[in-house]
Design an enzyme around this catalytic site. Structure first.
Site, PDB file in Angstrom:
ATOM      1  N   ASP A 192     -35.227  52.440  45.006  1.00  0.00           N
ATOM      2  CA  ASP A 192     -35.648  52.724  43.627  1.00  0.00           C
ATOM      3  C   ASP A 192     -35.187  51.570  42.753  1.00  0.00           C
ATOM      4  O   ASP A 192     -34.195  51.674  42.025  1.00  0.00           O
ATOM      5  CB  ASP A 192     -35.065  54.049  43.145  1.00  0.00           C
ATOM      6  CG  ASP A 192     -35.586  54.448  41.762  1.00  0.00           C
ATOM      7  OD1 ASP A 192     -36.368  53.673  41.174  1.00  0.00           O
ATOM      8  OD2 ASP A 192     -35.229  55.531  41.285  1.00  0.00           O
ATOM      9  N   ASN A 197     -31.670  50.630  37.297  1.00  0.00           N
ATOM     10  CA  ASN A 197     -30.743  50.890  38.397  1.00  0.00           C
ATOM     11  C   ASN A 197     -29.920  49.676  38.807  1.00  0.00           C
ATOM     12  O   ASN A 197     -29.159  49.730  39.771  1.00  0.00           O
ATOM     13  CB  ASN A 197     -31.505  51.457  39.594  1.00  0.00           C
ATOM     14  CG  ASN A 197     -32.022  52.843  39.303  1.00  0.00           C
ATOM     15  OD1 ASN A 197     -31.462  53.562  38.484  1.00  0.00           O
ATOM     16  ND2 ASN A 197     -33.095  53.236  39.978  1.00  0.00           N
TER      17      ASN A 197
END
Length: 267
Positions: A192, A197
């Site tokens: 992801d 992130n």
């Protein structure tokens, strides 16, 4: 999957589940992120801060699996330390120690995309180089993801595809996904690689990766396709090739298109 940007900041009165309140141990609780599957809260501040991810019952998120992946990856790369993972009838929660950094999409880095994109590309290359494929216990192969997309085609039929894929029928999408490109290079993928992130330190260095629930062995373009795509949502046009340059690879339009489509319809 949904194309996420920094608009997912919850309001200050976002509900706090009881297990998250208990994990805070009296620390101030600040909601920092949410989507249809989970909410994330910061517990306290400074070196004693923690983060709590909450997935309500019925969510697709497997927080036990994410905790296992973080514990394994933490041997090799900078990811949050898992402090607690548990569940009850209302949902599951994951408590981690804080890293000294902020998401690559806070205002500071949105105003300096050159730094953010460079760090995302360089740190993703380090991630792929550091994690050992041969001993990784987790898989995220295209074959497995396509099979799951086929199994879940009916339940996910309501999903709206990104405009890049508008007009394709479900049958056309599944037919395209069945034609998996040859693997460029197998690595342990993050799973992801949306810009939020990756965390940066205040002085613009890499601080760590978060949200590793989909980590597993796959073609590196599974990560690169989404990392580059995410730059358009978070920083605007013109940042895809700089990210690839920072990673150290030339564009691959076929694999990029394929893995973006797989991301849109699959896990």
């Amino acid at each position: 999957m949904t194309s996420l940007s920094f608009t997912n900041v919850p309001p200050p009165d976002h509900p706090v589940p009881d297990p998250v309140r208990a994990a805070a141990g009296g620390r101030p609780i600040v909601p920092v992120w949410y989507n249809e599957a989970a909410s994330t809260f910061r517990l306290g501040a400074g070196p004693d801060a923690r983060y709590a991810k909450w997935a309500p019952a019925g969510s697709d998120l497997d927080l036990a699996g994410e905790a296992a992946r973080m514990r394994w990856a933490g041997t090799y790369v900078a990811v949050p330390q898992v402090l607690e993972q548990a569940s009850n009838a209302e949902g599951a929660w994951l408590i981690t120690a804080a890293l000294d950094g902020e998401m690559a999409v806070v205002d500071r880095w949105k105003q300096d995309p050159a730094t953010a994109v460079r760090v995302i590309g360089e740190s993703l290359r380090t991630f792929h180089d550091a994690l050992p494929v041969a001993v990784c216990p987790f898989s995220a192969s295209a074959e497995e993801r396509v099979a799951e997309a086929e199994r879940n085609a009916d339940s996910r039929a309501h999903r709206t595809l990104h405009p890049d894929f508008a007009g394709r029928t479900r049958a056309e999408v599944l037919k395209r996904l069945a034609d998996i490109p040859p693997v460029d290079k197998l690595v342990v993928c993050h799973g992801d690689t949306c810009a939020p992130n990756t965390l940066l330190t205040p002085d613009g260095r890499f601080a760590g990766h978060v949200d590793l629930g989909a980590l597993g062995v796959a073609d590196r373009w599974s990560d690169l396709a989404i990392a580059t795509w995410s730059t358009t949502w978070n920083y605007g046009d013109g940042w895809q090739e700089p990210l690839l340059d920072a990673y150290g690879i030339a564009p691959d339009p076929e694999r990029t298109e394929y893995y973006r489509l797989l991301w849109e319809v699959g896990p």
